[in-house]
Design a protein around this motif. Sequence first.
Motif, PDB file in Angstrom:
ATOM      1  N   UNK A 112      54.461  48.334  61.271  1.00 55.63           N
ATOM      2  CA  UNK A 112      54.636  48.441  62.422  1.00 55.63           C
ATOM      3  C   UNK A 112      52.884  48.688  62.803  1.00 55.63           C
ATOM      4  N   UNK A 113      52.474  49.936  63.485  1.00 51.26           N
ATOM      5  CA  UNK A 113      51.166  50.265  63.695  1.00 51.26           C
ATOM      6  C   UNK A 113      50.426  51.416  62.864  1.00 51.26           C
ATOM      7  N   UNK A 114      51.086  51.267  61.775  1.00 49.00           N
ATOM      8  CA  UNK A 114      50.636  52.098  60.719  1.00 49.00           C
ATOM      9  C   UNK A 114      50.042  51.601  59.703  1.00 49.00           C
ATOM     10  N   UNK A 115      48.758  51.764  59.113  1.00 50.80           N
ATOM     11  CA  UNK A 115      47.930  50.903  58.235  1.00 50.80           C
ATOM     12  C   UNK A 115      48.695  51.488  56.728  1.00 50.80           C
ATOM     13  N   UNK A 116      49.012  50.133  56.061  1.00 49.43           N
ATOM     14  CA  UNK A 116      49.291  50.747  54.819  1.00 49.43           C
ATOM     15  C   UNK A 116      48.582  49.836  53.514  1.00 49.43           C
ATOM     16  N   UNK A 117      47.608  49.351  53.959  1.00 50.94           N
ATOM     17  CA  UNK A 117      46.712  48.401  52.874  1.00 50.94           C
ATOM     18  C   UNK A 117      45.603  47.633  53.543  1.00 50.94           C
ATOM     19  N   UNK A 118      44.883  46.928  52.661  1.00 52.67           N
ATOM     20  CA  UNK A 118      43.870  46.129  53.311  1.00 52.67           C
ATOM     21  C   UNK A 118      43.872  44.667  52.452  1.00 52.67           C
ATOM     22  N   UNK A 119      43.768  43.657  53.190  1.00 54.93           N
ATOM     23  CA  UNK A 119      43.837  42.318  52.394  1.00 54.93           C
ATOM     24  C   UNK A 119      42.408  41.662  52.717  1.00 54.93           C
ATOM     25  N   UNK A 120      41.616  40.969  51.934  1.00 60.77           N
ATOM     26  CA  UNK A 120      40.352  40.356  52.001  1.00 60.77           C
ATOM     27  C   UNK A 120      40.483  39.018  51.491  1.00 60.77           C
ATOM     28  N   UNK A 121      39.280  38.323  51.933  1.00 58.15           N
ATOM     29  CA  UNK A 121      39.119  37.047  51.588  1.00 58.15           C
ATOM     30  C   UNK A 121      39.229  37.003  49.740  1.00 58.15           C
ATOM     31  N   UNK A 122      38.516  37.994  49.160  1.00 58.21           N
ATOM     32  CA  UNK A 122      38.396  38.184  47.762  1.00 58.21           C
ATOM     33  C   UNK A 122      39.860  38.634  47.216  1.00 58.21           C
ATOM     34  N   UNK A 123      40.765  39.205  47.871  1.00 55.66           N
ATOM     35  CA  UNK A 123      42.083  39.366  47.276  1.00 55.66           C
ATOM     36  C   UNK A 123      42.927  38.200  47.465  1.00 55.66           C
ATOM     37  N   UNK A 125      41.425  34.915  47.259  1.00 64.71           N
ATOM     38  CA  UNK A 125      40.837  34.085  46.204  1.00 64.71           C
ATOM     39  C   UNK A 125      41.446  34.291  45.018  1.00 64.71           C
ATOM     40  N   UNK A 126      41.545  35.653  44.634  1.00 62.29           N
ATOM     41  CA  UNK A 126      42.167  35.894  43.330  1.00 62.29           C
ATOM     42  C   UNK A 126      43.325  35.360  43.048  1.00 62.29           C
ATOM     43  N   UNK A 127      44.345  35.792  44.146  1.00 59.50           N
ATOM     44  CA  UNK A 127      45.471  35.278  44.276  1.00 59.50           C
ATOM     45  C   UNK A 127      45.787  34.150  44.069  1.00 59.50           C
ATOM     46  N   UNK A 128      45.084  33.221  44.563  1.00 66.61           N
ATOM     47  CA  UNK A 128      45.228  31.680  44.659  1.00 66.61           C
ATOM     48  C   UNK A 128      44.707  31.136  43.578  1.00 66.61           C
ATOM     49  N   UNK A 129      43.636  31.603  43.047  1.00 68.63           N
ATOM     50  CA  UNK A 129      43.068  30.919  41.856  1.00 68.63           C
ATOM     51  C   UNK A 129      41.957  31.771  41.137  1.00 68.63           C
ATOM     52  N   UNK A 130      42.583  32.504  40.104  1.00 69.11           N
ATOM     53  CA  UNK A 130      41.679  33.365  39.439  1.00 69.11           C
ATOM     54  C   UNK A 130      40.705  32.989  38.635  1.00 69.11           C
ATOM     55  N   UNK A 131      40.480  31.630  38.559  1.00 64.79           N
ATOM     56  CA  UNK A 131      39.229  31.043  37.987  1.00 64.79           C
ATOM     57  C   UNK A 131      38.332  30.655  39.039  1.00 64.79           C
ATOM     58  N   UNK A 132      38.320  30.598  40.138  1.00 68.00           N
ATOM     59  CA  UNK A 132      37.556  30.294  41.166  1.00 68.00           C
ATOM     60  C   UNK A 132      36.322  31.115  41.016  1.00 68.00           C
ATOM     61  N   UNK A 133      35.083  30.515  41.649  1.00 67.32           N
ATOM     62  CA  UNK A 133      33.783  31.040  41.842  1.00 67.32           C
ATOM     63  C   UNK A 133      34.095  32.355  42.661  1.00 67.32           C
ATOM     64  N   UNK A 134      34.468  32.256  43.961  1.00 70.07           N
ATOM     65  CA  UNK A 134      34.919  33.329  44.842  1.00 70.07           C
ATOM     66  C   UNK A 134      35.735  34.344  44.061  1.00 70.07           C
ATOM     67  N   UNK A 135      36.650  34.053  43.263  1.00 72.24           N
ATOM     68  CA  UNK A 135      37.439  35.121  42.710  1.00 72.24           C
ATOM     69  C   UNK A 135      36.693  35.773  41.648  1.00 72.24           C
TER      70      UNK A 135
END
Length: 144
Positions: A112-123, A125-135
């Motif tokens: 809704x309008x209540x914050x429960x977390x934060x997602x970042x580019x880094x999160x 990157x790790x989720x998509x390819x945990x072996x990438x430089x950004x990860x």
Amino acid sequence: MTQHAMAQKVNEVMTPVPVTVPPDTPLARVGELMREHGIGDVLVVDEGRLRGLVTDRDIVVRGVAMRRDMASTAVADVCSTNVITVPAGEDADTAVRLMSEHAVRRVPVVDGDRPIGMVSIGDLAIQRDDHSVLADISAEPPNR
């Protein structure tokens, strides 16, 4: 990319329990919280509802560079109030698209309008390819 990675939801890759402060919090305290938690952003919340986001850059550009008093200037005076958010149940791809469209590196995750977390580019990157430089960079501990 695997089918599983594509199907992940934002709440599976987000950092839960974001650091929040009320709008009247002095910038000096916000900076202390950023240092204590090793983060560069804090959510501004009023009565449980997301009202803004302040980054370390906001503090520098809208606070320090404007010679504001860090002990008496409220975070509400320098935070961004037009915050892009993503619902917790959305696909992670939605968060990637929002970040790209709005040129932001982090997006509050909301119920809704209540914050429960934060997602970042880094999160993501790790989720998509945990072996990438950004990860690799994102997995490093924060500078202190």
